[in-house]
Scaffold this motif. Structure first.
Motif, PDB file in Angstrom:
ATOM      1  N   GLN A   1      34.327  53.192  44.536  1.00 34.81           N
ATOM      2  CA  GLN A   1      35.156  52.117  44.688  1.00 34.81           C
ATOM      3  C   GLN A   1      36.140  52.105  46.046  1.00 34.81           C
ATOM      4  O   GLN A   1      36.611  53.118  46.214  1.00 34.81           O
ATOM      5  CB  GLN A   1      36.170  52.120  43.481  1.00 34.81           C
ATOM      6  N   VAL A   2      36.104  51.070  46.681  1.00 30.92           N
ATOM      7  CA  VAL A   2      36.902  50.721  47.835  1.00 30.92           C
ATOM      8  C   VAL A   2      37.776  49.620  47.775  1.00 30.92           C
ATOM      9  O   VAL A   2      37.535  48.654  47.029  1.00 30.92           O
ATOM     10  CB  VAL A   2      35.925  50.356  49.027  1.00 30.92           C
ATOM     11  N   PHE A   3      38.978  49.886  47.870  1.00 33.69           N
ATOM     12  CA  PHE A   3      40.007  49.009  47.770  1.00 33.69           C
ATOM     13  C   PHE A   3      40.458  48.388  49.032  1.00 33.69           C
ATOM     14  O   PHE A   3      40.370  48.954  50.167  1.00 33.69           O
ATOM     15  CB  PHE A   3      41.360  49.635  47.345  1.00 33.69           C
ATOM     16  N   MET A   4      40.400  46.826  49.296  1.00 34.02           N
ATOM     17  CA  MET A   4      40.483  46.160  50.271  1.00 34.02           C
ATOM     18  C   MET A   4      41.488  44.836  49.899  1.00 34.02           C
ATOM     19  O   MET A   4      40.511  44.080  48.954  1.00 34.02           O
ATOM     20  CB  MET A   4      39.000  45.834  51.033  1.00 34.02           C
ATOM     21  N   PRO A   5      42.264  44.665  50.247  1.00 35.25           N
ATOM     22  CA  PRO A   5      43.158  43.542  49.949  1.00 35.25           C
ATOM     23  C   PRO A   5      42.586  42.359  50.817  1.00 35.25           C
ATOM     24  O   PRO A   5      42.158  42.291  51.868  1.00 35.25           O
ATOM     25  CB  PRO A   5      44.623  43.780  50.312  1.00 35.25           C
TER      26      PRO A   5
ATOM     27  N   VAL B   1      35.345  42.249  62.674  1.00 37.47           N
ATOM     28  CA  VAL B   1      34.184  43.264  61.680  1.00 37.47           C
ATOM     29  C   VAL B   1      35.125  44.415  60.916  1.00 37.47           C
ATOM     30  O   VAL B   1      36.099  44.863  61.732  1.00 37.47           O
ATOM     31  CB  VAL B   1      33.294  43.776  62.696  1.00 37.47           C
ATOM     32  N   LEU B   2      34.822  44.380  59.957  1.00 32.32           N
ATOM     33  CA  LEU B   2      35.307  45.416  59.251  1.00 32.32           C
ATOM     34  C   LEU B   2      34.433  46.467  58.645  1.00 32.32           C
ATOM     35  O   LEU B   2      33.368  46.019  57.884  1.00 32.32           O
ATOM     36  CB  LEU B   2      36.068  44.729  57.977  1.00 32.32           C
ATOM     37  N   TRP B   3      34.227  47.629  59.122  1.00 29.66           N
ATOM     38  CA  TRP B   3      33.496  48.756  58.646  1.00 29.66           C
ATOM     39  C   TRP B   3      33.714  49.600  57.267  1.00 29.66           C
ATOM     40  O   TRP B   3      35.186  49.924  57.399  1.00 29.66           O
ATOM     41  CB  TRP B   3      33.089  49.627  59.665  1.00 29.66           C
ATOM     42  N   VAL B   4      33.185  49.979  56.395  1.00 25.32           N
ATOM     43  CA  VAL B   4      33.457  50.916  55.475  1.00 25.32           C
ATOM     44  C   VAL B   4      32.106  51.903  55.007  1.00 25.32           C
ATOM     45  O   VAL B   4      31.177  51.446  54.963  1.00 25.32           O
ATOM     46  CB  VAL B   4      33.624  49.793  54.071  1.00 25.32           C
ATOM     47  N   PRO B   5      32.766  53.172  55.386  1.00 29.83           N
ATOM     48  CA  PRO B   5      34.174  53.657  55.486  1.00 29.83           C
ATOM     49  C   PRO B   5      34.475  53.865  56.928  1.00 29.83           C
ATOM     50  O   PRO B   5      35.683  53.730  57.466  1.00 29.83           O
ATOM     51  CB  PRO B   5      34.011  55.092  54.811  1.00 29.83           C
TER      52      PRO B   5
ATOM     53  N   ASN C   1      39.949  44.000  45.331  1.00 30.88           N
ATOM     54  CA  ASN C   1      41.424  44.285  45.530  1.00 30.88           C
ATOM     55  C   ASN C   1      42.005  44.419  44.046  1.00 30.88           C
ATOM     56  O   ASN C   1      43.320  43.999  43.806  1.00 30.88           O
ATOM     57  CB  ASN C   1      42.008  43.102  46.163  1.00 30.88           C
ATOM     58  N   LEU C   2      41.269  44.686  43.147  1.00 26.67           N
ATOM     59  CA  LEU C   2      41.684  44.751  41.755  1.00 26.67           C
ATOM     60  C   LEU C   2      42.025  46.160  41.222  1.00 26.67           C
ATOM     61  O   LEU C   2      42.342  46.219  40.051  1.00 26.67           O
ATOM     62  CB  LEU C   2      40.482  44.075  40.730  1.00 26.67           C
ATOM     63  N   TYR C   3      41.638  47.144  42.166  1.00 27.84           N
ATOM     64  CA  TYR C   3      41.787  48.456  41.631  1.00 27.84           C
ATOM     65  C   TYR C   3      43.380  48.878  41.578  1.00 27.84           C
ATOM     66  O   TYR C   3      43.863  48.570  42.608  1.00 27.84           O
ATOM     67  CB  TYR C   3      40.974  49.538  42.358  1.00 27.84           C
ATOM     68  N   ALA C   4      43.818  49.691  40.493  1.00 25.69           N
ATOM     69  CA  ALA C   4      45.070  50.151  40.550  1.00 25.69           C
ATOM     70  C   ALA C   4      45.426  51.048  41.531  1.00 25.69           C
ATOM     71  O   ALA C   4      46.533  50.961  42.230  1.00 25.69           O
ATOM     72  CB  ALA C   4      45.325  50.640  39.041  1.00 25.69           C
ATOM     73  N   SER C   5      44.434  51.896  42.065  1.00 29.29           N
ATOM     74  CA  SER C   5      44.900  52.785  42.944  1.00 29.29           C
ATOM     75  C   SER C   5      44.569  52.187  44.341  1.00 29.29           C
ATOM     76  O   SER C   5      43.293  51.639  44.578  1.00 29.29           O
ATOM     77  CB  SER C   5      43.968  54.126  42.900  1.00 29.29           C
ATOM     78  N   GLN C   6      45.272  52.231  45.196  1.00 31.32           N
ATOM     79  CA  GLN C   6      45.106  51.547  46.550  1.00 31.32           C
ATOM     80  C   GLN C   6      44.605  52.831  47.573  1.00 31.32           C
ATOM     81  O   GLN C   6      44.797  52.401  48.635  1.00 31.32           O
ATOM     82  CB  GLN C   6      46.256  51.012  47.101  1.00 31.32           C
ATOM     83  N   ALA C   7      44.030  53.573  47.236  1.00 35.07           N
ATOM     84  CA  ALA C   7      43.267  54.895  47.962  1.00 35.07           C
ATOM     85  C   ALA C   7      42.273  53.862  48.653  1.00 35.07           C
ATOM     86  O   ALA C   7      41.340  53.123  48.228  1.00 35.07           O
ATOM     87  CB  ALA C   7      42.839  55.852  47.297  1.00 35.07           C
ATOM     88  N   ALA C   8      41.940  54.293  49.895  1.00 29.12           N
ATOM     89  CA  ALA C   8      40.799  53.909  50.700  1.00 29.12           C
ATOM     90  C   ALA C   8      39.593  54.153  50.008  1.00 29.12           C
ATOM     91  O   ALA C   8      38.638  52.961  49.909  1.00 29.12           O
ATOM     92  CB  ALA C   8      40.713  54.406  52.042  1.00 29.12           C
ATOM     93  N   VAL C   9      39.049  54.887  49.538  1.00 34.70           N
ATOM     94  CA  VAL C   9      37.847  55.215  48.828  1.00 34.70           C
ATOM     95  C   VAL C   9      38.066  56.122  47.719  1.00 34.70           C
ATOM     96  O   VAL C   9      38.732  57.317  47.803  1.00 34.70           O
ATOM     97  CB  VAL C   9      36.726  55.946  49.837  1.00 34.70           C
ATOM     98  N   ARG C  10      37.462  55.656  46.366  1.00 27.68           N
ATOM     99  CA  ARG C  10      37.762  56.414  45.333  1.00 27.68           C
ATOM    100  C   ARG C  10      36.468  56.679  44.570  1.00 27.68           C
ATOM    101  O   ARG C  10      35.762  55.763  44.320  1.00 27.68           O
ATOM    102  CB  ARG C  10      38.909  55.569  44.177  1.00 27.68           C
TER     103      ARG C  10
END
Length: 1748
Positions: free
Chosen positions: A128-132, A203-207, A112-121
């Protein structure tokens, strides 16, 4: 090291335990490296050893597997699973180093530290995957390493090299595998203890979850031998008290396999409070002990909810079927009594702490109003209405109910015993037992405070005297004014006793009583005297609670006040959003719970004076719900309803976060953007608004629909917003370009699309509507009206097509249809859903059928009946498509499993045997009321999902509507699942041009309209033009004003110069009658007698029409016997007139007599079989009861005289009347809600006796009845000997009820109905009319069904049987029937204005058609060249647009008039204006919602449709179709003064003019003070047109060429803009008729002087002549028409009369034809002037004009 795990099915799965491989269990030694704050501990919730990481810097506080950089884990599993729990709001990071097949090293990071909150970057080194960190629940994080590696590299995934876990998390374990796992199927070594509730994990799946891979089977969790940990409540205790309906279905319907476990879902939270129902639905419940938890109990629809104020945890008591209206709680809080709305509804006694219903108590026959329990709970007092309509106070002994439950521990107790009953006349509002005297109770009501004592089975009461009470009334010190009303007439609303009375002397025991005036009365119970009156509020007191030293009051003035013991000072005051309806005090007096009429519950801390909200709820039906996805899953949800609010709720606490209010509007649909906090709302008025929930700012607002917006959905990662309206259009909005409309898909118009669904990748769009299918061309039927839906019969038209429900799949990239799926049956599709893999399309129909289709080829793979008790309303699918939920209108929910559908999806081409006919399912009951309900799955494969349902108020049968209840609940959008957010692949946005028949591109162009003022000085620039001052404007207006005209001559009317030639119309509600040819009447063929407006007509089989009589007002009912017709006219409200019954001779048309008795509209009339008696029925509009009564009159009718024999006033509404055969004294039957009544005429009176009905018919609401003669029923001895025919004198009576059942019974001389035989049953269709003749019975229903029942058999001693000989579906509810004497055919009239002839085995044929509603707009074309016919008229009404051929061309050899319109165009909203082209090839129509359509009359299709911005320009007031050399133009005038010129080919705006607007000082134009009211185009020169207002007119000219300016030729003002016109009647406007022979001349009316006609020369701007019209009173002129030779001028008035002025002699003549209540809306002469056409009400008249 690969480990194995065996599941319950015996199969083995392989996985790699990373913690075991790195020896984390040997902490701190092992193959791992830890940094910073890292430790191990035992977690109490799961009972396992966990690793805890903390610290603010993730890089400095981490755990790495393995220890050294050069080592590798070597795990080759595709999926990486991590069991962890994050700390909310704190930084964390998870890094997985993977090796690709090309030996490349890549890092996959989740943080949850990435500046861009896009799902997958994408990054150079990896992904990099943003997940709060949004919650602290346990999570199974599943990373698809193969899919993530593909995004970082072109090479495939090989192995997992290392795993880094950094900061602020608790980790149980990590493992890799090629199998999909969830919490139910985890390996044994990694599963949690059985004490852990898996409902708190997800359960949380990525992507995204790869559904095509192998999934592990769920495991059976063994029962734990140990009690659950104290941190969470046990699972069994959480399930107790839940309102779960585990019934398996409705009796008599097919059952499907049940889902396990049962129940699969448990009700967890309800967000609704029935504060608007009645006061007393909120109480504070003390805990079981000093340290016990306290609760508040309140009502929510049919539920009783107990909620802990601190934690918000709820318990639900379910058992009521209707809305709870009263509750009472015992002093100890362990016993509860409740009552529900509705006559005869039972009361329930509850063990509140145990959550079970112990017993039921009989309710009052007319409903329960209030109740109370004695302090010890042994006595129950109820107040209600008995069967006679009186208010009764009843006292019950309920001690046996509690004793039986305590003795045996069962769930049901003993019986309640009625001790006493007392009839009261004081309109009791509240009742309470005296705390220190259990046998004494107190009531309050209208000017009454009474004390009752129960002694010896009687309630003896005494009132508190009210003499001199007004002198004690004192305002309190804060200044509330005392009301001026006296004590007489005071209504007391609530009461409460002084708290802890035992410590006070007897003389100090006081009673506090609140009143409607806001005053509080203090009553001494011992002396029964009023000690004081304090004016505490300015509104009615609805809530009252008294404690030691203070008193809490709540009022309708929205204030809650805490008073001292002297009631002179306010300690605390709080203002609420709505009236306060309930107050509950805690036992210690420290807390107060407050409920309001708006459904809000609040908690008041009296000591600290702090306020907090416990619950907020909608005040009306909830129409839509949508989920707002966050970075870590669903965090909020949004609801919208009929109360005009859009509310945002928190998904965990169910507390309202924010609210958007739209007063006076109804929100029907809502959708949430998948990645931004934007919410789109669709409104009933056609608006679509998009809001930002974070800032509550309006992002965009547009109105692209002509009707309500019923569906909204986002597609393509939120790039597209799709909106579906009732107009059948799908509008595509581009969310990235401020929601600009980019395309339209004409999905259903004018066939009405009903549902819509879009795929997650945004490529497929499914829309359900009505589609066309081929039929035979045989038969003659009325053109289809195109109504949505449904079960109505669709007539066959000349085009050879009919309509049936269908689903169309569109490609959202090309906007083209790709597949069309027909739906079997005629029930409309109410909801569509696409499976996540887009392989199947699921649809549910209104009749409860679940259908599944393959999206690739449209093959049917699923057809399952859902077995709902009512019409199905919605459908929902969970994210994994494992479960499906369907809902019905009564609130029934059914959950079905879709595993069979997934198994079948592997087959590319399923055979017919592969169609699934049954699904495992389970039924739940949704609680009634405007509630938002959340449920959590308790067990099974869907653990962790939640179900959210919303709904409207469910009205029980037999109850009255509640104040504020919603009127529109059909747009119910209910249950939705939500789970972890799913990532969708990127897709490009491509919008391409499409076929104009399916899509209309919206082109936005910025055009500047340059208006040239005639007062500008040529040659000067704009800056140098002189400024127009206000004085100069006034002088200009005064110069144009017409001076008042006072004629000196006396006007006189000459004999009429025109006669009625033909009447176009048919009033089906008045009835009809076919008269057979007889020698006495001198007729050779069958004749039809019917009514059109106020004209009684006769039509022969050859189509010739004869006018019998013109009556003063519209005809409401008629009856015919022989040569005599009885015709009833409508009375005029307010003038004392009666509904006179006219007796008309059919042969001569002479009115023999007028029978005057009824003061209200006569609805039914019937002659006796001999014709000597006439029975008439009228509804009693002056009845004060809730249901209207009926006036019944019996007349003696003969040629010499007609007298009133008897008249009876009935308390109930009578549905039908039928005469019995003449077997002695005349008798007839009436059918009503009370059953069947026989009326017999005795020598001195008319007596009525209620027929004793058989058991099967008792309580049935009869809606129709018919009789046949005994000779026609029992003509043979075998039939007389049948088991139901008891006497030869018995009369066979056919009856129909409101439930769709048709019965036949025999009524003997003793008024006993015997031998009831059920002939047919039509569920859900109320019988509206019946007719019987011989062995036939015709039945009509309110849904448009026509049944012909025939009797068969009966020979050889066998009983006769009845069968359905034929069944047809007509175009509307049936209102009257007539059977042919031979039984070969039946004539049926429907409410839509159509008379049908239906034969046995032949298709229905339309005999006659009329207008169903009042004509709003009318226009005539002189000749239809495309048909080779004469004049053609277009009529606009609330039913739509109808085009009629009025006759043959003048001068032709013959004349033919159609019985039905040429074509009809029906739209959900009514048409207001219509305009035909000169050759009648096309017609334009304007509608109430502001849209304008152009129809092709020859092809019966719509060319285009546009929406006029009504908010800026106002409603459409004028319409004209202009045919010019450059093409067809459509002129549209709006009330604001704007005129649009639309291109006839495309519908685009070609010109826009504001010539009618007023000129400001700055030179700009604004809407005039006098709004625009009409538009007229010169027929000789279409470049000239007139804009008519209420106080003036403007004549304009334009060539309509490209960039042509509009020039003002003349203005004519009749009054100053700000001056009122006292002489003008309401709604008067200028009417105009152009002169064709004298260019520049026109005739117009003066609305300020109703009797003036002006001849105006607009070329010279002067009035040539003023004429006076002989009008009666202040009647307004509503229409003008000029003869082609300009010999005559026709004037139509609001009173229905038409005046003809012969211009040469200025002589007037009156044509009186239309009824006095209908204004003339249309006037036109034929091309040669020989005919005059007029339209008013529901009829159009054709006149033959006498020319000079």
């Amino acid at each position: 090291m690969t480990r194995r795990d065996q599941n319950t099915r015996g199969s083995t799965t392989h996985y790699t335990d990373l913690f075991h491989r790195a020896r984390v269990d040997s902490w701190p030694q092992g193959d791992f490296r830890k940094r910073g704050d890292a430790s191990t501990a035992v977690d109490r919730d799961i009972g396992r050893v966990v690793v805890r990481l903390a610290g603010s810097v993730p890089a400095s506080n981490s755990l790495r597997l393995p220890r050294r950089q050069e080592d590798t884990l070597g795990a080759s599993g595709r999926f990486l699973y991590v069991q962890l729990r994050l700390q909310v709001g704190k930084p964390y990071a998870i890094h997985a180093d993977v090796t690709a097949a090309d030996r490349g090293l890549h890092r996959i990071s989740v943080s949850n530290l990435y500046a861009s909150q896009a799902a997958v970057r994408m990054k150079r080194s990896g992904v990099q995957v943003f997940m709060p960190a949004a919650h602290d629940r346990w999570m199974l994080l599943a990373l698809d390493l193969s899919a993530l590696t593909r995004q970082a590299s072109s090479s495939a995934y090989a192995k997992l090299r290392a795993l880094h876990l950094c900061a602020n998390m608790t980790v149980r374990g990590a493992f890799t595998s090629d199998v999909r796992y969830d919490w139910q199927s985890l390996p044994t070594d990694l599963s949690f203890t059985t004490a852990f509730d898996l409902a708190h994990a997800h359960v949380l799946w990525v992507p995204e979850e790869p559904l095509a891979t192998v999934a592990a089977a769920p495991k059976r969790r063994p029962c734990s031998p140990h009690p659950p940990l104290p941190g969470r409540p046990p699972l069994r205790s959480r399930q107790e008290g839940r309102s779960v309906d585990t019934s398996t279905g409705t009796p008599g319907q097919p059952q499907s396999e049940q889902l396990l476990p049962a129940p699969i879902a448990c009700l967890e939270h309800v967000s609704a409070f029935s504060g608007s129902r009645s006061p007393g639905l909120l109480h504070w419940v003390p805990g079981p002990g000093a340290a016990g938890a306290q609760e508040v109990v309140f009502a929510s629809g049919s539920l009783i909810i107990g909620m802990q104020p601190g934690s918000g945890q709820q318990r639900h008591l379910r058992g009521h079927e209707g809305l709870v209206c009263a509750m009472a709680l015992a002093a100890d809080g362990a016993r509860l009594a409740s009552a529900e709305e509705g006559p005869g509804a039972a009361l329930r006694l509850w063990d509140y702490r145990g959550g079970r219903c112990l017993a039921t108590v009989p309710g009052h026959a007319g409903g329960t109003l209030c109740l109370d329990l004695s302090p010890d709970g042994t006595l129950l007092a109820t107040v209600g209405v008995d069967a006679a309509g009186r208010q009764a106070l009843v006292c019950w002994d309920v001690s046996a109910c509690w004793a039986a439950a305590d003795g045996c521990g069962g769930s049901s107790g003993g019986r309640a015993v009625e001790l006493a009953r007392h009839i009261s006349e004081y309109n009791i509002q509240a009742v309470k037992f005296v705390p220190y005297s259990p046998e004494t109770l107190v009531t309050c009501g209208k000017n009454s405070i009474r004390s009752y004592r129960l002694r010896a089975g009687q309630l003896r009461g005494v009132s508190v005297p009210m003499d001199g009470v007004q002198a004690l009334r004192q305002p309190y010190s804060c200044g509330t004014l005392a009301t001026a009303s006296a004590a007489v007439g005071e209504v007391f609303t609530c009461l409460s006793f002084e708290h802890r009375l035992g410590v006070r002397p007897l003389e100090a025991r006081r009673l506090y009583v609140g009143s409607l005036s806001g005053a509080l009365y203090i009553v001494n119970l011992e002396s029964r005297a009023v000690e004081g009156v304090a004016q505490l509020h300015s509104g009615a007191l609805a809530a009252l609670a008294v404690h030691n030293g203070f008193c809490v009051t709540g009022s309708a003035d929205r204030l809650l006040r805490v008073w001292g013991s002297d009631l002179q000072q306010v300690y605390l005051e709080a203002q609420h959003e709505g009236p306060v309806t309930g107050v509950g005090l805690s036992p210690d007096g420290q807390w107060a719970v407050v409920g309001t009429q708006g459904g809000t519950l609040s908690l008041l801390d009296i000591a600290s004076q702090t306020y907090s909200s416990l619950m907020r709820s909608h005040t009306a039906a909830v129409h839509a719900v949508a989920l707002m996805e966050g970075g870590g899953g669903t965090t909020q949800y949004v609801t919208a309803g009929a109360d005009g609010t859009v509310r945002v709720w928190d998904v965990d606490s169910h507390q309202q976060v924010s609210e958007l209010v739209f007063p006076g509007q109804v929100v029907l649909s809502v959708a949430c953007h998948p990645s931004s906090p934007e919410v789109a709302c669709g409104f009933e008025g056609g608006l679509v608004r998009v809001f930002n929930c974070s800032s509550a700012a309006l992002v965009q607002e547009s109105k692209k629909h002509c009707g309500p917006v019923t569906r909204l959905t986002y597609a393509r990662h939120g790039r597209l917003l799709l909106s579906l309206g009732e107009d059948g259009c799908v509008c595509v909005h581009d969310a990235q370009r401020t929601y600009l409309p980019t395309a339209y898909i004409q999905a259903g118009f004018p066939l009405h699309a009903t549902a819509m669904a879009a795929s997650k990748d945004g490529r497929l769009l499914a829309v359900s509507s009505l589609v066309k299918r081929s039929t035979s061309k045989d038969g003659q039927g009325r053109p289809s009206t195109g109504q949505s839906g449904s079960s109505g019969w669709q007539a066959k038209g000349s085009s050879g097509t009919a309509q049936q429900p269908g689903i169309t799949l569109y490609d959202l990239v090309t906007m083209q249809p790709v597949l069309q799926l027909p739906v079997a049956g005629r029930s409309r599709v109410v909801q569509l859903e696409l499976t996540p893999d887009e392989s199947q399309l699921l649809a549910v129909t209104a009749d409860g059928r679940l259908l599944g289709y393959k999206c690739c080829d449209g093959a049917l793979v699923l057809e399952v009946p859902l077995c709902h008790s009512g019409s199905c309303s919605t459908l929902a699918l969970d994210p994994t498509s494992s479960f499906l939920v369907s809902a019905s209108q009564p609130g029934q929910l059914r959950i079905s499993g879709l595993q069979q559908l997934h198994n079948l999806s592997d087959s590319a081409h399923p055979a017919a045997a592969d169609v699934i006919r049954c699904l495992p399912s389970q039924e739940l009951s949704n609680p009634a009321g405007s509630a938002v309900t959340c449920a959590t799955f308790a067990a099974g494969g869907a653990t962790g999902l939640q179900l959210l349902t919303v709904g409207g108020c469910v009205k029980p049968h037999g109850t009255t509507s509640l104040p504020g209840s919603p009127a529109r609940v059909r747009h119910k959008q209910a249950p939705l699942f939500w789970g972890p957010a799913e990532e969708i692949a990127e897709a490009a946005l491509i919008i391409s041009a499409t076929d104009t028949h399916r899509c209309t591109q919206v082109v936005w162009q910025q055009k500047q309209l340059r208006v040239t003022s005639p007062h500008k000085i040529p040659g000067l620039s704009a800056a140098k033009q002189p400024q127009r001052s206000a004085a100069w404007v006034d002088a200009e207006v005064a110069g144009d004003r017409v001076p008042p005209y006072h004629p000196s001559q006396q006007l006189r009317l000459l004999p009429p110069s025109a006669t009625v030639r033909h009447v176009h119309g048919f009033d089906a509600g008045a009835g009809f009658c076919f008269v057979q040819p007889t020698e006495s009447l001198g007729q050779q063929q069958q004749q039809l007698v019917y009514a059109a407006g106020n004209i009684l007509l006769v039509r022969t089989q050859s189509g010739q029409q004869r006018h019998l009589a013109r009556l003063p007002r519209n005809i409401s009912a008629l009856a015919v016997h022989g040569s005599l017709a009885a015709v009833a006219v409508e009375p005029v409200c307010g003038d004392g007139s009666t509904a006179g019954v006219h007796l008309v001779d059919i042969c001569s048309g002479v009115v023999r007599a007028v029978l005057s008795h009824h003061s209200c509209t006569v609805q039914r009339m019937h002659f006796s079989h001999s014709g000597s008696l006439l029975a008439t029925l009228s509804s009693d509009c002056g009845s004060t009861s809730s249901s209207p009564g009926t006036s019944l009159a019996l007349w003696s009718v003969d040629r010499q005289s007609s007298v009133l024999v008897a008249a009876v006033q009935l308390p109930e509404a009578v549905a039908d009347l039928t005469w019995s055969p003449d077997t002695g004294s005349p008798s007839f039957y009436t059918a009503s809600s009370r059953g069947l009544t026989q009326w017999r005429l005795e020598p001195d009176t008319l007596g009525g006796t209620v027929v004793h009905m058989p058991a099967a018919l008792r309580g049935a609401v009869l809606s129709a009845a018919a009789c046949v003669a005994p000779a026609a029923v029992d003509g043979s001895a075998s039939r007389r000997d049948s088991n139901w025919w008891f006497k030869e004198q018995a009369t066979a009576v056919f009856v129909g009820d409101s439930c769709g059942r048709i019965w036949k019974l025999a009524v003997d001389d003793g008024q006993d109905g015997r031998g009831a035989v059920l002939l047919a049953e039509l569920p859900g269709q109320a019988v509206s009319c019946m007719a019987a003749a011989g062995s036939l019975c015709a039945v009509g229903t309110a849904d448009g069904s026509l049944l012909l029942l025939a009797e068969e058999g009966g020979a050889g001693g066998k009983a006769a049987s009845w069968r359905v000989a034929s069944r047809e579906q007509l175009d509307g509810p049936l209102v009257s029937l007539q059977l042919d004497a031979s039984g070969r055919s039946v004539a049926a009239a429907t409410a839509s204005g159509t008379l049908w002839q239906v034969g046995r085995g032949d298709p229905p044929g339309a005999v006659l058609c009329g207008q169903q509603h009042q004509v709003q707009g009318w226009h005539l074309a002189p000749g239809a060249t495309w048909k080779g016919a004469g004049p053609t008229a277009a009529l606009a009404s609330a039913a739509g647009l109808a085009i009629w051929q009025l006759g043959a061309q003048e001068g032709g050899k013959g004349e033919s008039r159609a019985a039905a319109p040429l074509v009809e165009f029906c739209v959900p909203v009514g048409a207001t204006h219509a305009s035909l082209a000169s050759d009648a090839s096309c017609c334009a129509a304007a509608y109430q919602h502001g849209s304008v359509c152009l129809f092709d009359a020859a092809a019966a299709s719509m060319r285009w449709k546009v929406a006029v911005p009504a908010a800026q320009c106002g409603e459409v007031v004028g319409l004209a179709v202009v045919q010019r050399l450059r093409g067809l133009k459509v002129m549209v005038a709006t009330r604001g003064g704007t005129v649009f010129v639309l291109d006839g080919g495309t519908g685009q705006v070609a010109h826009r003019s504001m010539q009618f607007a007023a000129m400001q000082d700055s030179g700009r134009r604004c809407p005039a003070n006098s709004p625009l009211a009409g538009l007229a185009v010169c027929p000789a020169d279409t470049a000239v047109f007139v804009l008519c207002g209420e106080q003036g007119l403007v004549v304009c000219r334009s060539a309509w060429s490209k960039n042509a300016a509009v020039h003002t030729l003349a203005r004519l003002n009749f009054a100053a803009p700000d001056a009122a016109s006292p002489g003008a009647p309401p709604g008067a406007a200028v009417q105009v008729a152009f002169s064709c022979r004298h260019p520049g001349h026109l005739y117009c009316t003066n609305p300020t002087e109703p009797g003036q006609l002006l001849l105006f020369d607009y070329s010279r701007v002067s009035v040539i002549k003023t004429l006076l019209v002989p009008l009666a009173g202040s009647t307004a002129i509503t229409a003008l028409a000029l003869h082609p030779t300009e010999e005559l001028l026709a004037v139509g008035t609001a009173s229905g009369s038409v005046l003809l002025l012969r211009l040469e002699t200025e002589a007037w003549s009156e044509l009186s034809a239309h009824g006095g209540n209908d204004a003339v809306v249309g006037l036109a002469f034929s091309a040669c002037g020989g005919r005059l056409f007029t339209a008013a009400g529901t009829a159009a008249f054709e006149w033959s004009v006498e020319q000079a």
